[in-house]
Design an enzyme around this catalytic site. Structure first.
Site, PDB file in Angstrom:
ATOM      1  N   LEU A 135       0.830  -1.207   0.000  1.00  0.00           N
ATOM      2  CA  LEU A 135       0.000   0.000   0.000  1.00  0.00           C
ATOM      3  C   LEU A 135       0.866   1.258   0.000  1.00  0.00           C
ATOM      4  O   LEU A 135       0.708   2.135  -0.834  1.00  0.00           O
ATOM      5  CB  LEU A 135      -0.931  -0.003   1.215  1.00  0.00           C
ATOM      6  CG  LEU A 135      -1.800   1.250   1.419  1.00  0.00           C
ATOM      7  CD1 LEU A 135      -2.772   1.413   0.253  1.00  0.00           C
ATOM      8  CD2 LEU A 135      -2.560   1.166   2.743  1.00  0.00           C
ATOM      9  N   GLY A 141       2.091   7.758   2.505  1.00  0.00           N
ATOM     10  CA  GLY A 141       2.198   6.909   3.680  1.00  0.00           C
ATOM     11  C   GLY A 141       0.922   7.018   4.487  1.00  0.00           C
ATOM     12  O   GLY A 141      -0.042   6.279   4.263  1.00  0.00           O
ATOM     13  N   ILE A 167       8.163  -2.356   2.026  1.00  0.00           N
ATOM     14  CA  ILE A 167       7.367  -3.576   1.877  1.00  0.00           C
ATOM     15  C   ILE A 167       8.047  -4.734   2.599  1.00  0.00           C
ATOM     16  O   ILE A 167       9.141  -5.167   2.239  1.00  0.00           O
ATOM     17  CB  ILE A 167       7.165  -3.917   0.386  1.00  0.00           C
ATOM     18  CG1 ILE A 167       6.542  -2.713  -0.345  1.00  0.00           C
ATOM     19  CG2 ILE A 167       6.302  -5.160   0.254  1.00  0.00           C
ATOM     20  CD1 ILE A 167       5.251  -2.194   0.268  1.00  0.00           C
ATOM     21  N   ARG A 277      20.083 -10.402  40.550  1.00  0.00           N
ATOM     22  CA  ARG A 277      20.981  -9.263  40.706  1.00  0.00           C
ATOM     23  C   ARG A 277      20.831  -8.658  42.099  1.00  0.00           C
ATOM     24  O   ARG A 277      19.709  -8.425  42.565  1.00  0.00           O
ATOM     25  CB  ARG A 277      20.643  -8.211  39.642  1.00  0.00           C
ATOM     26  CG  ARG A 277      21.466  -6.944  39.721  1.00  0.00           C
ATOM     27  CD  ARG A 277      22.903  -7.179  39.334  1.00  0.00           C
ATOM     28  NE  ARG A 277      23.622  -5.910  39.201  1.00  0.00           N
ATOM     29  CZ  ARG A 277      24.912  -5.804  38.959  1.00  0.00           C
ATOM     30  NH1 ARG A 277      25.647  -6.910  38.806  1.00  0.00           N
ATOM     31  NH2 ARG A 277      25.476  -4.636  38.838  1.00  0.00           N
ATOM     32  N   GLU A 373       1.281   0.020   9.928  1.00  0.00           N
ATOM     33  CA  GLU A 373      -0.160  -0.306   9.943  1.00  0.00           C
ATOM     34  C   GLU A 373      -0.994   0.927  10.300  1.00  0.00           C
ATOM     35  O   GLU A 373      -2.082   0.820  10.882  1.00  0.00           O
ATOM     36  CB  GLU A 373      -0.476  -1.459  10.920  1.00  0.00           C
ATOM     37  CG  GLU A 373       0.406  -2.688  10.778  1.00  0.00           C
ATOM     38  CD  GLU A 373       0.150  -3.488   9.517  1.00  0.00           C
ATOM     39  OE1 GLU A 373      -0.063  -2.856   8.462  1.00  0.00           O
ATOM     40  OE2 GLU A 373       0.179  -4.714   9.577  1.00  0.00           O
ATOM     41  N   ARG A 385     -12.159  11.616  14.752  1.00  0.00           N
ATOM     42  CA  ARG A 385     -13.195  11.843  13.749  1.00  0.00           C
ATOM     43  C   ARG A 385     -14.494  11.133  14.135  1.00  0.00           C
ATOM     44  O   ARG A 385     -15.597  11.638  13.887  1.00  0.00           O
ATOM     45  CB  ARG A 385     -12.729  11.372  12.379  1.00  0.00           C
ATOM     46  CG  ARG A 385     -11.746  12.333  11.704  1.00  0.00           C
ATOM     47  CD  ARG A 385     -11.262  11.776  10.378  1.00  0.00           C
ATOM     48  NE  ARG A 385     -10.470  12.752   9.641  1.00  0.00           N
ATOM     49  CZ  ARG A 385      -9.827  12.509   8.514  1.00  0.00           C
ATOM     50  NH1 ARG A 385      -9.875  11.286   7.981  1.00  0.00           N
ATOM     51  NH2 ARG A 385      -9.136  13.455   7.902  1.00  0.00           N
TER      52      ARG A 385
END
Length: 390
Positions: A135, A141, A167, A277, A373, A385
């Site tokens: 894509l 982007g 990709i 530790r 993604e 939105r």
């Protein structure tokens, strides 16, 4: 007064079933046996472990939510979240590539014709074929609907020209699921195609030199008069952007699950280190300030897991708010889990900065999950939105 006797018994909302627990434990054991022992070496050598991924596919993890009639496991998105979290405890990079492969395979399963499904999916589910999702472009982007790669109809073929960027699996992949422009500007001009990797006219950029994710190749894919049969188009012309976004709903859950698995193993490594530790006469895990930090890290992981499962269940049900919940989960989980992994490194002190401990690799690998993604800024935009409208 409410009458409790009138209520209908329902299964517990926040508990996994026996089959889900078995699937999760199987994937976790596989990751510990096959991925984890070699993860640091794969990172250093930039080795793409195809043979080991095919072993995972033998257990059904090459087509997790692909239908059974073409070789898939036909599991749910919640099951997939459990699997990719478990695999990422062994290596987040390899688990993340497998999640992308699964996303591409599902797109063919969900939107392909019967002939397309039977042609490609059996070999994708075994990972004999490896898939890549194409894509992103150099100038498209976050604004993915502005993509410029074009597919022009020429008789019974389409001819593709354009440039895809970042990709995963490029060069090793046998199939590219490509979003290309067949119409005018904007989302309605985009269509989706399945492009075999050996198609004439495909060339590859150099392997990208990356902060993390070194155990999977990342390259540009360039199409120069690449001709494919028209029958390789998924769905009708103009619906490709919707197909791409539907794929990303699940992809965002998968990548969040990979962050969760990486952060979980980072916390477990920190706990083990702190039991051994000693400083100022005590084990590190005996200092209350550090105990409080561990408590906050564990809480962040549990909150992440809860939101991830909620979003996955919504996507399984095709709820109206599933896309928004997937965006919420991707943003919250990847941010929280990167912070947990980074804190685990800090708790190791200087040893956390050394490659052989494996912590710095996890931090490097998880950082990109806040970008791919859909960046976490775009996830906020999707949620905003929905709240206030456009």
């Amino acid at each position: 007064m409410l009458d409790p006797s009138a209520s209908t018994p329902v299964p517990p909302l926040f508990a996994l079933g026996e089959d889900q627990i078995a699937v999760r434990d199987m994937a976790r054991a596989f990751a510990a046996d096959v991925f984890a022992p070699k993860a640091v070496a794969w990172d250093e050598a930039k080795h793409f472990p195809v043979a080991e991924m095919r072993k995972a596919a033998e257990l059904g993890m090459g087509g997790v939510y692909v239908a059974a009639d073409v070789g898939g496991s036909a599991l749910t998105r919640l099951d997939a979240a459990l699997i990719f979290e478990a695999l990422a405890t062994g290596c987040p990079t390899v688990a993340a590539y497998m999640s992308i492969h699964n996303m591409a395979a599902w797109m063919i399963d969900a939107y392909g014709s019967e002939a397309q499904r039977r042609t490609w999916l059996p070999k994708l589910c075994t990972m004999e074929f490896l898939a890549s999702y194409c894509l992103t472009e150099p100038s498209a982007g976050s604004d993915a609907a502005a993509l410029m790669t074009r597919a022009v109809r020429d008789g019974d073929s389409y001819v593709l020209n354009g440039h895809k960027q970042f990709i995963s699996g490029a060069g090793a992949g046998d199939l590219y699921v490509v979003m290309a422009r067949t119409g005018g500007p904007g989302p309605s001009g985009v269509s989706t195609f399945v492009v075999p990797g050996d198609t004439a006219g495909i060339s590859l950029g150099a392997g990208e030199r990356k902060m993390g994710w070194n155990a999977q190749p990342t390259r540009a894919v360039v199409f120069a008069d690449a001709r494919i049969p028209a029958e390789n188009r998924l769905g009708e012309e103009g619906v490709g952007f919707k197909i791409a976004m539907a794929g990303l709903d699940g992809g965002r859950l998968n990548i969040a699950a990979c962050s969760l698995g990486g952060a979980q193993i980072a916390l477990e490594k920190a706990l083990a280190y702190m039991k051994e530790r000693r400083a100022f006469g005590k084990r590190l895990d005996e200092f209350q300030a550090l105990q409080f930090r561990l408590a906050d890290m564990a809480t962040a992981l549990e909150a992440s897991r809860t939101l991830l499962w909620r979003a996955a269940a919504a996507l399984d049900r095709h709820d109206a708010d599933a896309t928004v919940l997937c965006a919420m989960a991707k943003r919250f989980v990847t941010d929280a889990c990167f912070d947990v992994a980074n804190q685990a490194l800090q708790l190791h002190g200087g040893y956390g900065y050394l490659s052989e401990f494996g912590i710095e690799k996890i931090v490097r690998d998880l950082r990109v999950h806040q970008i791919l993604e859909g960046t976490n800024e775009i996830m906020r935009l999707i949620v905003a939105r929905n709240l206030v409208g456009r």
